[in-house]
Design a protein around this motif. Structure first.
Motif, PDB file in Angstrom:
ATOM      1  N   TYR A   1      71.834  44.192  58.597  1.00  0.00           N
ATOM      2  CA  TYR A   1      71.912  43.833  57.180  1.00  0.00           C
ATOM      3  C   TYR A   1      71.087  44.893  56.456  1.00  0.00           C
ATOM      4  O   TYR A   1      69.873  44.808  56.388  1.00  0.00           O
ATOM      5  CB  TYR A   1      71.353  42.432  56.958  1.00  0.00           C
ATOM      6  CG  TYR A   1      71.532  41.869  55.552  1.00  0.00           C
ATOM      7  CD1 TYR A   1      71.596  42.690  54.425  1.00  0.00           C
ATOM      8  CD2 TYR A   1      71.625  40.498  55.346  1.00  0.00           C
ATOM      9  CE1 TYR A   1      71.763  42.169  53.155  1.00  0.00           C
ATOM     10  CE2 TYR A   1      71.779  39.953  54.074  1.00  0.00           C
ATOM     11  CZ  TYR A   1      71.845  40.803  52.984  1.00  0.00           C
ATOM     12  OH  TYR A   1      72.001  40.290  51.716  1.00  0.00           O
TER      13      TYR A   1
ATOM     14  N   SER B   1      73.522  47.063  49.453  1.00  0.00           N
ATOM     15  CA  SER B   1      73.020  46.328  50.610  1.00  0.00           C
ATOM     16  C   SER B   1      74.191  45.711  51.361  1.00  0.00           C
ATOM     17  O   SER B   1      75.333  45.752  50.911  1.00  0.00           O
ATOM     18  CB  SER B   1      72.048  45.225  50.161  1.00  0.00           C
ATOM     19  OG  SER B   1      72.726  44.254  49.384  1.00  0.00           O
ATOM     20  N   GLY B   2      73.890  45.136  52.532  1.00  0.00           N
ATOM     21  CA  GLY B   2      74.928  44.417  53.256  1.00  0.00           C
ATOM     22  C   GLY B   2      75.146  44.892  54.677  1.00  0.00           C
ATOM     23  O   GLY B   2      74.337  45.629  55.247  1.00  0.00           O
TER      24      GLY B   2
ATOM     25  N   TYR C   1      83.050  42.640  49.586  1.00  0.00           N
ATOM     26  CA  TYR C   1      81.881  42.988  48.783  1.00  0.00           C
ATOM     27  C   TYR C   1      81.731  42.007  47.622  1.00  0.00           C
ATOM     28  O   TYR C   1      82.720  41.453  47.129  1.00  0.00           O
ATOM     29  CB  TYR C   1      82.031  44.394  48.187  1.00  0.00           C
ATOM     30  CG  TYR C   1      82.119  45.514  49.181  1.00  0.00           C
ATOM     31  CD1 TYR C   1      81.026  46.333  49.428  1.00  0.00           C
ATOM     32  CD2 TYR C   1      83.294  45.770  49.871  1.00  0.00           C
ATOM     33  CE1 TYR C   1      81.101  47.393  50.329  1.00  0.00           C
ATOM     34  CE2 TYR C   1      83.386  46.810  50.783  1.00  0.00           C
ATOM     35  CZ  TYR C   1      82.292  47.616  51.001  1.00  0.00           C
ATOM     36  OH  TYR C   1      82.379  48.646  51.910  1.00  0.00           O
TER      37      TYR C   1
ATOM     38  N   LYS D   1      76.809  44.321  47.195  1.00  0.00           N
ATOM     39  CA  LYS D   1      76.490  43.920  48.563  1.00  0.00           C
ATOM     40  C   LYS D   1      77.781  43.757  49.372  1.00  0.00           C
ATOM     41  O   LYS D   1      78.758  43.209  48.884  1.00  0.00           O
ATOM     42  CB  LYS D   1      75.726  42.595  48.558  1.00  0.00           C
ATOM     43  CG  LYS D   1      75.420  42.033  49.935  1.00  0.00           C
ATOM     44  CD  LYS D   1      74.621  40.747  49.852  1.00  0.00           C
ATOM     45  CE  LYS D   1      75.441  39.590  49.312  1.00  0.00           C
ATOM     46  NZ  LYS D   1      74.718  38.303  49.365  1.00  0.00           N
ATOM     47  N   ARG D   2      77.775  44.254  50.614  1.00  0.00           N
ATOM     48  CA  ARG D   2      78.882  43.985  51.536  1.00  0.00           C
ATOM     49  C   ARG D   2      78.502  42.743  52.341  1.00  0.00           C
ATOM     50  O   ARG D   2      77.576  42.768  53.141  1.00  0.00           O
ATOM     51  CB  ARG D   2      79.125  45.168  52.475  1.00  0.00           C
ATOM     52  CG  ARG D   2      80.323  44.942  53.414  1.00  0.00           C
ATOM     53  CD  ARG D   2      80.292  45.909  54.581  1.00  0.00           C
ATOM     54  NE  ARG D   2      80.845  47.195  54.212  1.00  0.00           N
ATOM     55  CZ  ARG D   2      80.743  48.280  54.997  1.00  0.00           C
ATOM     56  NH1 ARG D   2      80.085  48.221  56.143  1.00  0.00           N
ATOM     57  NH2 ARG D   2      81.272  49.422  54.622  1.00  0.00           N
ATOM     58  N   GLU D   3      79.212  41.648  52.108  1.00  0.00           N
ATOM     59  CA  GLU D   3      78.846  40.387  52.745  1.00  0.00           C
ATOM     60  C   GLU D   3      79.674  40.062  53.987  1.00  0.00           C
ATOM     61  O   GLU D   3      79.327  39.144  54.730  1.00  0.00           O
ATOM     62  CB  GLU D   3      78.953  39.236  51.746  1.00  0.00           C
ATOM     63  CG  GLU D   3      80.369  38.952  51.253  1.00  0.00           C
ATOM     64  CD  GLU D   3      80.425  37.716  50.367  1.00  0.00           C
ATOM     65  OE1 GLU D   3      79.352  37.227  49.956  1.00  0.00           O
ATOM     66  OE2 GLU D   3      81.542  37.237  50.090  1.00  0.00           O
TER      67      GLU D   3
ATOM     68  N   GLU E   1      77.124  37.778  57.015  1.00  0.00           N
ATOM     69  CA  GLU E   1      75.672  37.926  56.875  1.00  0.00           C
ATOM     70  C   GLU E   1      74.937  36.612  57.147  1.00  0.00           C
ATOM     71  O   GLU E   1      73.703  36.561  57.042  1.00  0.00           O
ATOM     72  CB  GLU E   1      75.345  38.386  55.457  1.00  0.00           C
ATOM     73  CG  GLU E   1      75.806  37.376  54.423  1.00  0.00           C
ATOM     74  CD  GLU E   1      75.467  37.777  53.009  1.00  0.00           C
ATOM     75  OE1 GLU E   1      75.801  37.035  52.097  1.00  0.00           O
ATOM     76  OE2 GLU E   1      74.859  38.828  52.836  1.00  0.00           O
TER      77      GLU E   1
END
Length: 246
Positions: free
Chosen positions: A70, A110-111, A136, A209-211, A218
């Protein structure tokens, strides 16, 4: 006995020296030796004790490893940085293998990010036809109209590139702060793609964020956390990467 034999180009890719495709090119050019003899046949398989050299340098054989990280904001998606900035491999200090990220997330994004020392695996996931969902969530300044959001999936032309999302969904809006939170699913990953798409529409991205990466989420992770992928997850990712490749 034959179960222990592996193709030379796969072993080169796993060592991190080159991608599998590049390893095949090196073999055809006569740059690869096995036990002191030049090998150009791509179907050549060798046992675990074989000595493989690329341009005269023996490869270091490592067990392939696969990690899910993460990534926090403010970290470079690289194994090293000539400016001395923090890179993603700094976040996995206990990993002895020479790992590197598969693809990248921007410095301010983030992600989820995958890291490995398996060049063949990385090549499969980054194949232009892989079509793995990458989900994302973007917080943008301003509130796009429905027609503008539809444009994200139709395609937006920016600096000679056609940028498009596979799916889009408006998650929430804040009229008081004049912001919106939007979920986008991509298959490709061009440089700063989502930021460039929203900027072209007039809605700068505040946070991104890439979830989700394929079936990986995540859930249970905080920025900076990482874990090793299970063999089942690695196998499933390979399947996802190859099901759309001819």
């Amino acid at each position: 006995m034959t179960d222990n034999l592996q193709r030379v180009q796969k072993l080169i890719a796993q060592s991190g020296v080159a991608s599998r495709r590049k390893a095949e090119q090196l073999m055809q050019e006569g740059s690869v030796k096995v036990n002191g003899k030049v090998v150009t046949e791509l179907g050549t398989k060798v046992g675990p004790n074989a000595t493989i050299e690329v341009n005269g340098v023996p490869i270091e054989k490592e067990e392939p490893v696969y990690f899910l990280l993460y990534k926090p904001r403010g970290v470079i998606s690289s194994a090293k940085d000539d400016k001395g900035r923090k890179v993603v491999t700094d976040l996995l200090p206990g990993v002895p293998q020479r790992i590197y990220p598969i693809g990248r997330l921007d410095y301010d994004t983030s992600g989820l990010l995958l890291l490995t020392n398996d060049g063949s695996f990385a090549q499969e996931l980054m194949h232009p036809k892989h079509q793995i969902d990458k989900v994302y969530v973007a917080k943008v300044k301003g509130i796009p109209a429905k027609e503008e959001l539809v444009q994200l999936t139709k395609g937006i032309h920016v600096d000679g590139d056609t940028l498009k999302a596979v799916r889009q969904r408006l998650l929430s809006t804040d009229r008081k702060k004049n912001t919106a939170i939007i979920q986008l699913t991509l298959h490709e990953g061009k440089n700063r793609q989502i930021r460039r798409m929203f900027e072209a529409l007039g809605y700068p991205v505040d946070k991104l964020k890439r979830e989700r990466y394929g079936f990986l989420s995540e859930q249970g992770m905080q920025p900076g956390d990482y874990r090793e992928l299970t063999p089942k997850e690695v196998k499933k990712l390979r399947h996802l990467a190859n099901q759309n490749v001819n």
